[in-house]
Design a protein around this motif. Sequence first.
Motif, PDB file in Angstrom:
ATOM      1  N   VAL A 182       9.738  63.862  49.262  1.00  0.00           N
ATOM      2  CA  VAL A 182       8.359  63.389  49.105  1.00  0.00           C
ATOM      3  C   VAL A 182       7.986  62.447  50.248  1.00  0.00           C
ATOM      4  O   VAL A 182       6.894  62.541  50.825  1.00  0.00           O
ATOM      5  CB  VAL A 182       8.194  62.688  47.743  1.00  0.00           C
ATOM      6  CG1 VAL A 182       6.827  62.018  47.651  1.00  0.00           C
ATOM      7  CG2 VAL A 182       8.364  63.692  46.608  1.00  0.00           C
ATOM      8  N   ALA A 183       8.893  61.540  50.605  1.00  0.00           N
ATOM      9  CA  ALA A 183       8.623  60.601  51.698  1.00  0.00           C
ATOM     10  C   ALA A 183       8.451  61.339  53.022  1.00  0.00           C
ATOM     11  O   ALA A 183       7.555  61.015  53.817  1.00  0.00           O
ATOM     12  CB  ALA A 183       9.760  59.588  51.802  1.00  0.00           C
ATOM     13  N   HIS A 199       7.437  64.388  53.412  1.00  0.00           N
ATOM     14  CA  HIS A 199       6.151  65.100  53.363  1.00  0.00           C
ATOM     15  C   HIS A 199       4.989  64.157  53.629  1.00  0.00           C
ATOM     16  O   HIS A 199       4.030  64.503  54.335  1.00  0.00           O
ATOM     17  CB  HIS A 199       5.995  65.779  51.999  1.00  0.00           C
ATOM     18  CG  HIS A 199       4.677  66.492  51.843  1.00  0.00           C
ATOM     19  ND1 HIS A 199       4.385  67.675  52.499  1.00  0.00           N
ATOM     20  CD2 HIS A 199       3.569  66.168  51.105  1.00  0.00           C
ATOM     21  CE1 HIS A 199       3.158  68.067  52.183  1.00  0.00           C
ATOM     22  NE2 HIS A 199       2.641  67.172  51.341  1.00  0.00           N
ATOM     23  N   LYS A 200       5.064  62.947  53.074  1.00  0.00           N
ATOM     24  CA  LYS A 200       3.995  61.966  53.270  1.00  0.00           C
ATOM     25  C   LYS A 200       3.936  61.485  54.715  1.00  0.00           C
ATOM     26  O   LYS A 200       2.850  61.314  55.278  1.00  0.00           O
ATOM     27  CB  LYS A 200       4.218  60.773  52.339  1.00  0.00           C
ATOM     28  CG  LYS A 200       4.021  61.077  50.865  1.00  0.00           C
ATOM     29  CD  LYS A 200       2.580  61.425  50.544  1.00  0.00           C
ATOM     30  CE  LYS A 200       2.390  61.628  49.047  1.00  0.00           C
ATOM     31  NZ  LYS A 200       0.967  61.983  48.721  1.00  0.00           N
ATOM     32  N   VAL A 201       5.110  61.268  55.319  1.00  0.00           N
ATOM     33  CA  VAL A 201       5.142  60.808  56.716  1.00  0.00           C
ATOM     34  C   VAL A 201       4.615  61.892  57.640  1.00  0.00           C
ATOM     35  O   VAL A 201       3.806  61.637  58.550  1.00  0.00           O
ATOM     36  CB  VAL A 201       6.571  60.390  57.116  1.00  0.00           C
ATOM     37  CG1 VAL A 201       6.647  60.105  58.615  1.00  0.00           C
ATOM     38  CG2 VAL A 201       6.993  59.168  56.325  1.00  0.00           C
ATOM     39  N   GLY A 202       5.098  63.114  57.433  1.00  0.00           N
ATOM     40  CA  GLY A 202       4.595  64.243  58.207  1.00  0.00           C
ATOM     41  C   GLY A 202       5.048  64.291  59.646  1.00  0.00           C
ATOM     42  O   GLY A 202       4.499  65.054  60.441  1.00  0.00           O
ATOM     43  N   SER A 215      12.812  66.435  56.795  1.00  0.00           N
ATOM     44  CA  SER A 215      12.943  66.820  55.393  1.00  0.00           C
ATOM     45  C   SER A 215      14.397  67.135  55.054  1.00  0.00           C
ATOM     46  O   SER A 215      15.192  67.487  55.939  1.00  0.00           O
ATOM     47  CB  SER A 215      12.074  68.030  55.103  1.00  0.00           C
ATOM     48  OG  SER A 215      12.574  69.162  55.804  1.00  0.00           O
TER      49      SER A 215
END
Length: 270
Positions: free
Chosen positions: A39-40, A42-45, A52
């Motif tokens: 999740v982190a 994905h949020k950072v991108g 990932s």
Amino acid sequence: MKISTTRDRIQGKITLPSVWRGTVLRIAAVLFWILLWAVAAHKVGLPVLLPSPLSVAQRLVQLCVTADFWMTVFASLVRILLGFFCGVLFGTLLAVMAWRSDIAQEMIRPMLGVLKATPVASFIILALVWIDTQILAAVISFIMVLPLVYHNVREGFDAADTKLLEMARMFELSRAKTFRYCYLPAILPFFLSAVSSALGFAWKSGIAAEVLGRPARAIGKQIYDSKIYLETVDLFAWTIVVILMSVMLEKLMLWLVKRIGKRSMKVAEK
């Protein structure tokens, strides 16, 4: 008969989950942190900042199928285990010398005090001035293991039962038999505890030495290069390798310690 069957079923329902509960909880905890990592990421991108879990796992699989990966792991393992076993050997010998002679104990005390008080990073930097980087990890592992083994073995000598020692003197047992029946049972728990703990210290300090020393083939060098070239996926993959190796070595050492402890206690009881 029915009562017995019903009781067995009830016990099975109660005991079976309790047996697997610890394992299930550990797996659940690992999956939770992996999910949080995903999740982190994905949020950072930005994979260069936080890749990932899937990309790291794919990279780890790619590394594991290459011969260079296993040669690198083997080289680091040999260096660190060499320093570990030398530290165990010399730490035990120094403890025996200190037990036999007060003069030796006072001579050894300042050296071990310096080894315990000095940060490992300082040792690594100083060692880089004097020794080759190929043996740096072995030397640092040796320095980390030596004081721990020495102090534990020395405490084992002090923990020997005084009543048994008085009986040994009364029956005029030889030094070998006195050591076997009086000192060995007291020393073994301290020694085995030191060995199992020292391996973790040796592994982590050895990898740190490789990061700073960067020998030709080493896990620490791979970690350093990954950081320099911003290959964050490789950095995470090699860090996971370090963690997995640390866990496996710890489990193996604990298994060996238990086996050696049981056999040694049987020998001492004979």
